[in-house]
Enzyme design. Structure first.
Site, PDB file in Angstrom:
ATOM      1  N   ARG A 109       0.816  -1.219   0.000  1.00  7.73           N
ATOM      2  CA  ARG A 109       0.000   0.000   0.000  1.00  7.73           C
ATOM      3  C   ARG A 109       0.845   1.262   0.000  1.00  7.73           C
ATOM      4  O   ARG A 109       0.329   2.357  -0.220  1.00  7.73           O
ATOM      5  CB  ARG A 109      -0.922   0.008   1.205  1.00  7.73           C
ATOM      6  CG  ARG A 109      -1.789  -1.228   1.336  1.00  7.73           C
ATOM      7  CD  ARG A 109      -2.344  -1.343   2.745  1.00  7.73           C
ATOM      8  NE  ARG A 109      -2.916  -2.639   3.014  1.00  7.73           N
ATOM      9  CZ  ARG A 109      -2.223  -3.716   3.350  1.00  7.73           C
ATOM     10  NH1 ARG A 109      -0.899  -3.653   3.414  1.00  7.73           N
ATOM     11  NH2 ARG A 109      -2.829  -4.852   3.602  1.00  7.73           N
ATOM     12  N   LYS A 152     -14.716  -0.875  -2.746  1.00 14.47           N
ATOM     13  CA  LYS A 152     -14.939  -0.978  -1.305  1.00 14.47           C
ATOM     14  C   LYS A 152     -14.363   0.220  -0.549  1.00 14.47           C
ATOM     15  O   LYS A 152     -15.038   0.857   0.267  1.00 14.47           O
ATOM     16  CB  LYS A 152     -14.345  -2.294  -0.785  1.00 14.47           C
ATOM     17  CG  LYS A 152     -13.970  -2.335   0.676  1.00 14.47           C
ATOM     18  CD  LYS A 152     -15.166  -2.188   1.589  1.00 14.47           C
ATOM     19  CE  LYS A 152     -14.769  -2.311   3.055  1.00 14.47           C
ATOM     20  NZ  LYS A 152     -13.709  -1.434   3.501  1.00 14.47           N
ATOM     21  N   ASP A 173     -17.450  -5.431   2.417  1.00 14.49           N
ATOM     22  CA  ASP A 173     -16.213  -6.140   2.728  1.00 14.49           C
ATOM     23  C   ASP A 173     -16.556  -7.603   2.983  1.00 14.49           C
ATOM     24  O   ASP A 173     -17.680  -8.036   2.748  1.00 14.49           O
ATOM     25  CB  ASP A 173     -15.523  -5.511   3.947  1.00 14.49           C
ATOM     26  CG  ASP A 173     -16.255  -5.847   5.229  1.00 14.49           C
ATOM     27  OD1 ASP A 173     -17.485  -5.997   5.177  1.00 14.49           O
ATOM     28  OD2 ASP A 173     -15.607  -5.993   6.271  1.00 14.49           O
TER      29      ASP A 173
END
Length: 268
Positions: free
Chosen positions: A169, A211, A230
């Site tokens: 990330r 999401k 989720d």
DNA sequence: TGCCAGGCTTCAC
DNA sequence: GTGAAGCATGGC
């Protein structure tokens, strides 16, 4: 200090709800909240009273909105079909829940971090990020760190950023912060977009899928019909609703799913 | 200690 | 357009 009565409000429930990651219980009935560069100590008192470390004007101008205290949750709860025993149970369990109005940039970064992480792990990463690049806040309650802005995150460099436990990330966050600076993204203007355009805009960034975009739209833009799905919500929809959200719930699906999430995550 | 977590991107097909 | 593989790392 400011003492105020707040009904339909449960800090423990909100702190565990997975929509914010810097509201922490420090003691029974006592919480610390850090949002952006603001610190708040909240203490629960008898009869729905709360003692806040801020003044009345800051409460009226900021925290009342942040905690969504003007919304009527009784109205939302009424949408629940009485025959829907499952949702009734979730709502009873999640009494005092609020859908917060959080800072847009902070919410975007937090939910990019959130993907494929447990809530505990998200909180750990965010605290590391704040400690490494946020501003120090010192008060009588302790030492805290503000949520950094895009410039401060970039200033750290990728290598240091990665030490926050961000894994793959890291690039997503670094690139988003770069875009914020280069494109001079005006977050307030995004409030004018309709739901569809808002989601598309958010999803145009690498690392933000449907999401995460939905979480941002719900928890920072208060788009209460948007339902982030989720693994937990997908299980609820599969196991309790035969794979489809009932039509009656679509208008406030964002709020409904939060009751589902809270209950299901902590009871399965 | 292996499995799961408020998933997304990439690449076949 | 759909489905599966690959992804970094902490927490239990």
């Amino acid at each position: 200090m400011y003492k105020v009565k707040i009904s339909n409000f449960n800090l423990s429930t909100i702190a565990d709800s997975g929509q914010c990651f810097r509201l922490n219980k420090v003691d029974e009935g006592t919480f610390n909240l850090i949002t952006k560069d603001k610190f708040l100590r909240i203490k629960e008192l008898p009869n729905n009273y709360y003692l806040l470390s801020c003044g009345k004007s800051e409460f009226d101008n900021y925290y009342s909105f942040y905690f969504d205290l003007k919304s009527n949750y009784v109205k939302y709860i009424k949408i629940c079909n009485k025959k829907d025993k499952f949702l009734s149970k979730c709502i009873e369990y999640g009494k005092g829940l609020r859908i917060l109005n959080q800072d847009i940039f902070e919410t975007i970064i937090s939910f990019i971090i959130s993907q494929r992480k447990s809530i505990k792990a998200i909180k750990t990463s965010i605290e590391k990020l704040c400690k490494l690049s946020g501003k120090k806040i010192v008060n009588k309650y302790g030492v805290f760190y503000s949520f950094p802005d895009a410039k401060s995150i970039l200033k750290m460099g990728k290598a240091k950023l990665k030490t926050c436990g961000l894994g793959y990330r890291t690039d997503y966050i670094y690139n988003f912060c770069n875009a914020v600076i280069l494109n001079k993204i005006n977050f307030d203007k995004l409030k004018n977009l309709n739901d569809e355009d808002l989601l598309s805009f958010l999803m145009s960034f690498k690392g933000i899928g449907i999401k995460v975009a939905s979480c941002i739209a719900l928890f920072a833009f208060h788009r209460v019909s948007i339902c982030p799905k989720d693994v937990w919500i997908n299980r609820v929809i599969q196991n309790e609703y035969n794979g489809r959200i009932p039509n009656a719930y679509i208008k406030y699906a964002g709020i409904i799913q939060q009751y589902w999430f809270n209950y299901y995550r902590l009871n399965h």
